[in-house]
Enzyme design. Sequence first.
Site, short mmCIF file in Angstrom:
data_model
loop_
_atom_site.label_atom_id
_atom_site.label_comp_id
_atom_site.label_asym_id
_atom_site.label_seq_id
_atom_site.Cartn_x
_atom_site.Cartn_y
_atom_site.Cartn_z
N SER A 12 0.83 -1.21 0.00
CA SER A 12 0.00 0.00 0.00
C SER A 12 0.86 1.25 0.00
O SER A 12 1.96 1.27 0.55
CB SER A 12 -0.86 -0.04 1.27
OG SER A 12 -1.47 1.20 1.48
N TYR A 52 -2.32 -1.23 11.03
CA TYR A 52 -2.54 -1.76 9.67
C TYR A 52 -1.34 -1.42 8.78
O TYR A 52 -0.75 -2.28 8.13
CB TYR A 52 -3.82 -1.21 9.05
CG TYR A 52 -3.87 -1.43 7.55
CD1 TYR A 52 -4.11 -2.70 7.04
CD2 TYR A 52 -3.61 -0.39 6.65
CE1 TYR A 52 -4.11 -2.93 5.67
CE2 TYR A 52 -3.60 -0.61 5.28
CZ TYR A 52 -3.85 -1.88 4.79
OH TYR A 52 -3.82 -2.10 3.43
N LYS A 87 1.81 -3.79 6.73
CA LYS A 87 2.28 -3.78 5.33
C LYS A 87 3.80 -3.62 5.30
O LYS A 87 4.49 -4.27 4.51
CB LYS A 87 1.60 -2.65 4.55
CG LYS A 87 0.12 -2.89 4.30
CD LYS A 87 -0.13 -4.09 3.41
CE LYS A 87 -1.57 -4.54 3.43
NZ LYS A 87 -1.82 -5.87 2.87
P1 NAD Z 1 -11.06 -7.03 1.13
O1 NAD Z 1 -11.30 -7.01 2.60
O2 NAD Z 1 -12.21 -6.75 0.24
O3 NAD Z 1 -10.42 -8.42 0.71
C1 NAD Z 1 -9.56 -9.13 1.56
C2 NAD Z 1 -10.09 -10.55 1.65
O4 NAD Z 1 -9.22 -11.31 2.50
C3 NAD Z 1 -11.49 -10.62 2.27
O5 NAD Z 1 -12.33 -11.34 1.39
C4 NAD Z 1 -11.28 -11.36 3.58
O6 NAD Z 1 -12.39 -12.17 3.92
C5 NAD Z 1 -10.02 -12.16 3.31
N1 NAD Z 1 -9.22 -12.49 4.49
C6 NAD Z 1 -8.78 -11.66 5.46
N2 NAD Z 1 -8.06 -12.36 6.37
C7 NAD Z 1 -8.04 -13.64 5.96
C8 NAD Z 1 -7.46 -14.85 6.47
N3 NAD Z 1 -6.81 -14.87 7.63
N4 NAD Z 1 -7.63 -16.00 5.78
C9 NAD Z 1 -8.33 -16.01 4.61
N5 NAD Z 1 -8.90 -14.92 4.09
C10 NAD Z 1 -8.76 -13.75 4.75
O7 NAD Z 1 -9.86 -6.01 0.84
P2 NAD Z 1 -9.32 -5.43 -0.55
O8 NAD Z 1 -9.69 -4.01 -0.60
O9 NAD Z 1 -9.69 -6.33 -1.65
O10 NAD Z 1 -7.76 -5.50 -0.27
C11 NAD Z 1 -6.98 -6.57 -0.71
C12 NAD Z 1 -5.55 -6.35 -0.28
O11 NAD Z 1 -5.09 -5.11 -0.79
C13 NAD Z 1 -5.35 -6.26 1.23
O12 NAD Z 1 -4.12 -6.88 1.55
C14 NAD Z 1 -5.28 -4.78 1.49
O13 NAD Z 1 -4.53 -4.49 2.64
C15 NAD Z 1 -4.56 -4.30 0.24
N6 NAD Z 1 -4.81 -2.90 -0.08
C16 NAD Z 1 -6.09 -2.46 -0.23
C17 NAD Z 1 -6.34 -1.12 -0.50
C18 NAD Z 1 -7.74 -0.60 -0.60
O14 NAD Z 1 -7.92 0.61 -0.48
N7 NAD Z 1 -8.74 -1.43 -0.86
C19 NAD Z 1 -5.25 -0.25 -0.66
C20 NAD Z 1 -3.95 -0.73 -0.53
C21 NAD Z 1 -3.74 -2.07 -0.23
C1 WQD Z 2 -9.70 9.29 0.92
C2 WQD Z 2 -9.87 10.77 1.21
C3 WQD Z 2 -10.21 11.27 3.54
C4 WQD Z 2 -14.05 9.29 3.97
C5 WQD Z 2 -6.94 4.40 2.91
C6 WQD Z 2 -5.85 3.79 3.73
C7 WQD Z 2 -4.68 3.46 2.86
C8 WQD Z 2 -5.12 2.61 1.67
C9 WQD Z 2 -6.23 3.26 0.92
C10 WQD Z 2 -5.00 0.31 2.29
C11 WQD Z 2 -9.12 11.22 2.46
C12 WQD Z 2 -11.43 11.63 2.73
C13 WQD Z 2 -12.87 9.79 3.45
C14 WQD Z 2 -15.07 10.21 4.34
C15 WQD Z 2 -13.66 12.02 3.62
N1 WQD Z 2 -5.66 1.36 2.10
N2 WQD Z 2 -12.68 11.13 3.29
N3 WQD Z 2 -14.84 11.54 4.15
O1 WQD Z 2 -7.37 7.37 3.81
O2 WQD Z 2 -6.51 7.85 1.47
O3 WQD Z 2 -6.44 5.59 2.34
O4 WQD Z 2 -7.32 3.53 1.84
O5 WQD Z 2 -3.82 0.14 2.26
O6 WQD Z 2 -3.80 2.77 3.65
O7 WQD Z 2 -5.47 4.72 4.73
O8 WQD Z 2 -8.61 6.52 1.76
O9 WQD Z 2 -10.95 6.46 1.05
O10 WQD Z 2 -10.44 6.56 3.52
O11 WQD Z 2 -10.00 8.57 2.11
O12 WQD Z 2 -13.51 13.23 3.49
O13 WQD Z 2 -16.13 9.83 4.84
O14 WQD Z 2 -11.26 11.01 1.48
O15 WQD Z 2 -9.97 12.22 4.54
O16 WQD Z 2 -8.64 12.51 2.22
P1 WQD Z 2 -7.20 6.94 2.43
P2 WQD Z 2 -10.07 6.96 2.13
#
Ligand code: NAD
Ligand code: WQD
Length: 346
Positions: A126, A151, A155
């Site tokens: 991330s 969290y 990562k």
């Molecule tokens: P998500 O929660 O939709 O998907 C993650 C899946 O993993 C879920 O279906 C959950 O049930 C499963 N899971 C969690 N722990 C588990 C375990 N112990 N065993 C088996 N399954 C398990 O999340 P996402 O948004 O699809 O994110 C996927 C990956 O990308 C994550 O590693 C997340 O940290 C990373 N990521 C997401 C974002 C974002 O904004 N969505 C941003 C950066 C990184």
């Molecule tokens: C986006 C912008 C908020 C909700 C998160 C994790 C990051 C990564 C991606 C996993 C920000 C603003 C949000 C609301 C708002 N995930 N906001 N009102 O915080 O950039 O990133 O998701 O790795 O680690 O921190 O994403 O979608 O929460 O927010 O004003 O109700 O929207 O302040 O500026 P963020 P977000």
Amino acid sequence: MKTILVTGGTGYIGSHTTVELQNAGYKVVIVDNLSNSYPEVIDNIEAISGIRPSFEKIDLIDQQATFGVFEKYPEIEAIIHFAALKAVGESVNMPLDYYKNNLNSLIHVLDAMRKFKVKHIVFSSSCTVYGEPDSLPVNEQAPIKKANSPYGNTKQICEEILQDFRTPHPDINVIALRYFNPIGAHPSALIGELPIGIPNNLIPFITQTAIGIREELKVFGDNYNTADGSAVRDYINVVDLARAHVIAIERLVSKKNKEGFEVFNLGTGKGNSVLEIINTFEKVSGSKLNYKIVGRREGDVEQVYADTKFANDELGWKAEKGIEDTLLSAWKWEQNIKTLKFSDKS
Ligand code: NAD
Ligand code: WQD
């Protein structure tokens, strides 16, 4: 046909990636404990691609069960490890759950790779690892900042575990993909982001407000040092993001990777402010959003967007979808959710 293990494959990014892998001719085995997703996602993946992925409801915290997957599918050639808990705020209140889940899951997957001789892994990292970057756009060489949540720390630690694991196992190939802000949904509106409870992220909060599930969107801060005062992020379409995983897998299985451990930013290279997102959403959806400006959210950075040159040049990957298309896909998905069936999680 090569077989890819997709952990967390019923989740948001995992489901879109499964579809793209199947479209590219891979066979997919999904492992998910369904802690943050629904079994019906498998049906919807099949409805899109015409192919039903294999599915194992397994908790990766269970080492024996994890090994069992590799015994059952000895043909697994590579892994995409999405499975993790991902809610930043929740991780502050439940740090041990986050460390236990996110670290043990990876450790068990790596142990299985060692035992069952699987050589390739793509890891979901991330942009959170960069914290508030010193300069923008942020590239892969930017320093890793102290994580501002458990969290985010998982990562960082996971990337370190992957690097350390390669010291005694240099034949293992790793690609860590650092996602910026994944948003939007598949154009079919059959899969998308399905937050359980109140969404933490901006886009599902916007679409739930627009459809009437939430009363009002709170905009966290309008006094940042940005053009309109609201915070800036790099919002990347989830299908574009999913495609990058297919390219990463192809790079690994065809041995085109230049280093055993590679890191790529996945973003668009362009920042959008919260207010720009709201305005664009109102334009593409034709609906007025009820929102109000409130104070900043603790832990938020002012602005972050990706330098995508390395991914563009080395992976030959580029985000294709614009923000309007992407927000429209999120809106279509929100409107379609009620026509789909998901098991009760409340
Ligand atoms: P998500 O929660 O939709 O998907 C993650 C899946 O993993 C879920 O279906 C959950 O049930 C499963 N899971 C969690 N722990 C588990 C375990 N112990 N065993 C088996 N399954 C398990 O999340 P996402 O948004 O699809 O994110 C996927 C990956 O990308 C994550 O590693 C997340 O940290 C990373 N990521 C997401 C974002 C974002 O904004 N969505 C941003 C950066 C990184
Ligand atoms: C986006 C912008 C908020 C909700 C998160 C994790 C990051 C990564 C991606 C996993 C920000 C603003 C949000 C609301 C708002 N995930 N906001 N009102 O915080 O950039 O990133 O998701 O790795 O680690 O921190 O994403 O979608 O929460 O927010 O004003 O109700 O929207 O302040 O500026 P963020 P977000």
